[in-house]
Design a protein around this motif. Structure first.
Motif, PDB file in Angstrom:
ATOM      1  N   ASP A  47       0.814  -1.214   0.000  1.00 42.77           N
ATOM      2  CA  ASP A  47       0.000   0.000   0.000  1.00 42.77           C
ATOM      3  C   ASP A  47       0.851   1.269   0.000  1.00 42.77           C
ATOM      4  OD1 ASP A  47      -2.450  -1.410   0.124  1.00 42.77           O
ATOM      5  OD2 ASP A  47      -2.182  -1.689   2.288  1.00 42.77           O
ATOM      6  N   ILE A  48       1.998   1.195   0.620  1.00 43.46           N
ATOM      7  CA  ILE A  48       2.849   2.381   0.723  1.00 43.46           C
ATOM      8  C   ILE A  48       4.302   1.958   0.924  1.00 43.46           C
ATOM      9  CG2 ILE A  48       2.455   2.591   3.232  1.00 43.46           C
ATOM     10  CD1 ILE A  48       2.491   5.682   2.741  1.00 43.46           C
ATOM     11  N   SER A  49       5.199   2.601   0.198  1.00 44.24           N
ATOM     12  CA  SER A  49       6.632   2.319   0.336  1.00 44.24           C
ATOM     13  C   SER A  49       7.242   3.219   1.398  1.00 44.24           C
ATOM     14  CB  SER A  49       7.353   2.548  -0.997  1.00 44.24           C
ATOM     15  OG  SER A  49       7.070   1.523  -1.916  1.00 44.24           O
ATOM     16  N   ILE A  50       8.235   2.679   2.101  1.00 47.96           N
ATOM     17  CA  ILE A  50       8.915   3.434   3.156  1.00 47.96           C
ATOM     18  C   ILE A  50      10.422   3.381   2.926  1.00 47.96           C
ATOM     19  CG2 ILE A  50       9.278   3.726   5.639  1.00 47.96           C
ATOM     20  CD1 ILE A  50       6.392   4.092   4.826  1.00 47.96           C
ATOM     21  N   GLY A  51      11.048   4.557   2.925  1.00 45.91           N
ATOM     22  CA  GLY A  51      12.503   4.646   2.871  1.00 45.91           C
ATOM     23  C   GLY A  51      13.019   5.324   4.118  1.00 45.91           C
ATOM     24  N   GLY A  52      14.113   4.833   4.670  1.00 48.12           N
ATOM     25  CA  GLY A  52      14.677   5.409   5.883  1.00 48.12           C
ATOM     26  C   GLY A  52      16.029   6.066   5.635  1.00 48.12           C
ATOM     27  N   TYR A  53      16.766   6.258   6.721  1.00 49.59           N
ATOM     28  CA  TYR A  53      18.069   6.928   6.617  1.00 49.59           C
ATOM     29  C   TYR A  53      18.915   6.576   7.837  1.00 49.59           C
ATOM     30  CZ  TYR A  53      21.113  10.599   4.735  1.00 49.59           C
ATOM     31  OH  TYR A  53      22.161  11.279   4.149  1.00 49.59           O
ATOM     32  N   GLU A  54      20.162   6.264   7.607  1.00 46.19           N
ATOM     33  CA  GLU A  54      21.232   6.020   8.584  1.00 46.19           C
ATOM     34  C   GLU A  54      21.810   4.625   8.472  1.00 46.19           C
ATOM     35  OE1 GLU A  54      19.930   7.250  12.498  1.00 46.19           O
ATOM     36  OE2 GLU A  54      20.473   9.328  12.101  1.00 46.19           O
ATOM     37  N   GLY A  55      20.974   3.598   8.330  1.00 44.59           N
ATOM     38  CA  GLY A  55      21.503   2.250   8.203  1.00 44.59           C
ATOM     39  C   GLY A  55      21.855   1.603   9.526  1.00 44.59           C
ATOM     40  N   VAL A  56      21.085   1.903  10.581  1.00 43.95           N
ATOM     41  CA  VAL A  56      21.325   1.257  11.871  1.00 43.95           C
ATOM     42  C   VAL A  56      20.746  -0.158  11.862  1.00 43.95           C
ATOM     43  CG1 VAL A  56      21.418   3.431  13.129  1.00 43.95           C
ATOM     44  CG2 VAL A  56      19.223   2.260  12.902  1.00 43.95           C
ATOM     45  N   TYR A  57      21.139  -0.936  12.862  1.00 45.94           N
ATOM     46  CA  TYR A  57      20.795  -2.358  12.921  1.00 45.94           C
ATOM     47  C   TYR A  57      19.287  -2.590  12.900  1.00 45.94           C
ATOM     48  CZ  TYR A  57      20.418  -7.078  14.911  1.00 45.94           C
ATOM     49  OH  TYR A  57      20.097  -8.386  15.136  1.00 45.94           O
ATOM     50  N   LEU A  58      18.527  -1.735  13.552  1.00 44.16           N
ATOM     51  CA  LEU A  58      17.078  -1.928  13.660  1.00 44.16           C
ATOM     52  C   LEU A  58      16.422  -2.059  12.289  1.00 44.16           C
ATOM     53  CD1 LEU A  58      14.496  -2.005  15.374  1.00 44.16           C
ATOM     54  CD2 LEU A  58      14.459   0.490  15.286  1.00 44.16           C
ATOM     55  N   GLY A  59      16.905  -1.293  11.319  1.00 40.20           N
ATOM     56  CA  GLY A  59      16.293  -1.312   9.999  1.00 40.20           C
ATOM     57  C   GLY A  59      16.350  -2.665   9.307  1.00 40.20           C
ATOM     58  N   SER A  60      17.341  -3.482   9.687  1.00 38.29           N
ATOM     59  CA  SER A  60      17.494  -4.788   9.041  1.00 38.29           C
ATOM     60  C   SER A  60      16.620  -5.868   9.667  1.00 38.29           C
ATOM     61  CB  SER A  60      18.964  -5.229   9.100  1.00 38.29           C
ATOM     62  OG  SER A  60      19.358  -5.487  10.439  1.00 38.29           O
ATOM     63  N   ILE A  61      16.033  -5.589  10.830  1.00 39.08           N
ATOM     64  CA  ILE A  61      15.262  -6.633  11.516  1.00 39.08           C
ATOM     65  C   ILE A  61      13.772  -6.324  11.639  1.00 39.08           C
ATOM     66  CG2 ILE A  61      17.254  -7.454  12.823  1.00 39.08           C
ATOM     67  CD1 ILE A  61      16.160  -5.940  15.260  1.00 39.08           C
ATOM     68  N   ILE A  62      13.358  -5.091  11.315  1.00 38.77           N
ATOM     69  CA  ILE A  62      11.919  -4.828  11.325  1.00 38.77           C
ATOM     70  C   ILE A  62      11.300  -5.476  10.087  1.00 38.77           C
ATOM     71  CG2 ILE A  62      12.020  -2.742  12.735  1.00 38.77           C
ATOM     72  CD1 ILE A  62      11.972  -1.070  10.226  1.00 38.77           C
ATOM     73  N   ASP A  63       9.973  -5.609  10.106  1.00 39.81           N
ATOM     74  CA  ASP A  63       9.271  -6.340   9.056  1.00 39.81           C
ATOM     75  C   ASP A  63       8.358  -5.400   8.267  1.00 39.81           C
ATOM     76  OD1 ASP A  63       8.250  -8.410   7.511  1.00 39.81           O
ATOM     77  OD2 ASP A  63       6.686  -8.894   8.982  1.00 39.81           O
ATOM     78  N   PRO A  64       8.601  -5.233   6.972  1.00 40.56           N
ATOM     79  CA  PRO A  64       9.702  -5.795   6.178  1.00 40.56           C
ATOM     80  C   PRO A  64      10.998  -5.022   6.420  1.00 40.56           C
ATOM     81  CG  PRO A  64       8.380  -4.361   4.802  1.00 40.56           C
ATOM     82  CD  PRO A  64       7.674  -4.422   6.124  1.00 40.56           C
ATOM     83  N   PRO A  65      12.160  -5.641   6.120  1.00 43.32           N
ATOM     84  CA  PRO A  65      13.425  -4.937   6.273  1.00 43.32           C
ATOM     85  C   PRO A  65      13.408  -3.615   5.496  1.00 43.32           C
ATOM     86  CG  PRO A  65      13.810  -7.260   5.898  1.00 43.32           C
ATOM     87  CD  PRO A  65      12.342  -7.039   5.686  1.00 43.32           C
ATOM     88  N   LEU A  66      13.994  -2.600   6.097  1.00 37.80           N
ATOM     89  CA  LEU A  66      13.854  -1.221   5.628  1.00 37.80           C
ATOM     90  C   LEU A  66      14.879  -0.845   4.555  1.00 37.80           C
ATOM     91  CD1 LEU A  66      12.482   1.599   6.139  1.00 37.80           C
ATOM     92  CD2 LEU A  66      14.305   1.982   7.839  1.00 37.80           C
TER      93      LEU A  66
END
Length: 355
Positions: A283-302
Motif C-alpha cells: 500500500d505504501i513504500s517506506i525509505g529510511g536513513y542512517e543504516g542502523v541495525y534496527l532497519g534490518s530486523i523490522i518487518d519488512p526490512p527497511l
C-alpha cells in the motif's frame, strides 16, 4: 581499603628523596640507570599507581577526551560512533569519557564537569532545546580556546570542525530511488524535534532537488511531522499524538511513498501505518536513513541510506586529536562530509495500480 602508595613511600624504601623518585620514574637523565631500575622495581613491588590528575596539572594535558551525546540512546547509532572513535583514540594514547544527555540541559553541566576534569577536547553531538538549535555551549568552548569537533550534525551559523554524512546526497539518492520506482506522491516525514537540525535540513534539500529534477511538484503538505513512539506513553497513543500524519495518510490523496528522516523514526512510522491497516510496501513504500541495525530486523526490512557511522566517529576523533597536538592549526576549520550508500531492501516497491 588499601592505602594509596605515594612517592614518599618509595623514597623511604630506596633511601633517596621524593624528587629523585619522581625523576627516576620519568627516566630523567640526572638519575643513574642503576637507581632508576631500583626505584621502578620498588614501585612495582609496592603497587604504586601514578596520579594522572597531578601529572596532567604539571603537563597541562590529560590525554582524555569527552564525547557528548544528546538525545535518548535508543539504537546503535552512537554505539557505532564509539566503535569508530574509541579504538582510534586508544591508538593515539587517549581515553574517552562518554556523557549521554537524556535531557538537553545536561549539556552545559557535562561540559563544565569535563572541563574541571581537564579533558583536552570534546566530540559533540549537540543538543536541541524546544525544537531550537542552541550553539551557546559550543560558542563558549570556542571563545575559551577549547578544541571540539562536531559529528553527525553541525551549526550552520558557526565556523567549527565537523564530520558528518553528505546528507544532501543521501536525501537526493533516496528520493530518486522512490521516483524511479514510479512514485510521484512522496511525503517527507521528520521527527518533530529534529526539523531544524542540519542533518534533516540537508536531507530535505536533497529531497527537493530530486523532486524538481524530475518535474514532480511538492508543497508544504509534503513535509509531515511525526512524534516518535518512545516519546508516547504507549504505542496505542501513536495515532492520537500524530494527528497531521494520520489525517494525511487516511486522505484520498495520501502519499504512495514516505521518505522518513531516520531509521528509528521509520520504525515508529511502521507501527502507525499498520494501525491504519496499510501494508508495506503493497500500500505504501517506506525509505529510511542512517543504516542502523534496527532497519534490518523490522518487518519488512527497511530500504535505507546507509551512512558511514564508524568512519564518522574515527575521523572526528582524528581531527580532534590533531587539533589538540597542533598537527592541524587552531585557525583551520576541517569540514568533512562522507558519502552514504543506498541500501535497497523490501520496504520499497512500485506503487500499486488502482483500478
Amino acid at each position: 581499603m588499601r592505602k594509596r602508595v605515594k612517592l614518599e613511600d618509595i623514597a623511604k624504601v630506596v633511601g633517596i628523596s621524593k624528587m629523585a623518585v619522581s625523576l627516576a620514574l620519568r627516566d630523567h637523565p640526572s638519575i643513574s640507570e642503576k637507581t632508576t631500575k631500583k626505584v621502578k622495581k620498588v614501585a612495582e613491588e609496592l603497587g604504586y599507581v601514578p596520579n594522572r590528575l597531578a601529572q596532567s596539572l604539571v603537563k597541562g594535558k590529560s590525554n582524555t577526551l569527552a564525547m557528548l551525546m544528546s538525545g535518548p540512546l535508543h539504537d546503535d547509532y552512537q554505539n557505532q560512533i564509539l566503535r569508530g572513535a574509541i579504538p582510534y583514540a586508544m591508538r593515539r594514547g587517549y581515553t574517552i569519557f562518554v556523557g549521554p544527555m537524556a535531557q538537553p540541559q545536561l549539556e552545559s553541566m557535562y561540559i563544565e564537569k569535563y572541563k574541571n576534569m581537564m579533558v583536552d577536547g570534546f566530540l559533540g553531538f549537540h543538543s536541541i532545546t524546544d525544537n531550537r538549535i542552541n550553539s551557546e555551549n559550543y560558542q563558549k568552548l570556542k571563545d575559551e580556546g577549547i578544541p571540539f569537533v562536531l559529528y553527525t550534525k553541525y551549526f550552520p551559523d558557526m565556523e567549527t570542525d565537523y564530520v558528518v554524512c553528505n546528507d544532501f546526497l543521501g536525501g537526493y539518492m533516496m528520493t530518486k530511488h522512490l521516483i524511479e520506482l514510479g512514485h510521484k506522491e512522496i511525503g517527507f516525514v521528520y521527527g518533530d524535534l529534529l526539523f531544524h537540525s542540519s542533518e534533516v535540513q540537508e536531507r530535505i534539500r536533497g529531497f527537493q532537488c530530486a523532486m524538481e529534477e524530475h518535474g514532480i511538484p511538492y508543497n508544504s503538505e509534503s513535509y509531515i511531522p511525526f512524534h516518535l513512539h518512545f516519546h508516547t506513553k504507549t504505542t496505542e497513543d501513536i495515532l492520537t499524538v500524530n494527528e497531521t500524519f494520520t489525517k494525511q495518510l487516511t486522505s484520498e490523496k495520501r502519499p504512495t511513498a514516505l521518505f522518513v528522516c531516520n531509521d528509528i523514526a521509520a520504525s515508529s512510522v511502521y507501527i502507525a501505518l499498520k494501525k491504519l491497516g496499510l501494508s508495506i510496501p503493497e500500500d505504501i513504500s517506506i525509505g529510511g536513513y542512517e543504516g542502523v541495525y534496527l532497519g534490518s530486523i523490522i518487518d519488512p526490512p527497511l530500504t535505507t541510506i546507509a551512512t558511514p557511522i564508524e568512519e564518522i566517529g574515527e575521523q572526528a576523533c582524528k581531527i580532534l586529536i590533531d587539533k589538540i597536538e597542533g598537527i592541524i592549526p587552531s585557525s583551520t576549520f576541517v569540514k568533512v562530509k562522507l558519502d552514504p550508500k543506498l541500501q535497497v531492501r523490501n520496504s520499497t516497491a512500485p506503487p500499486k495500480l488502482i483500478t
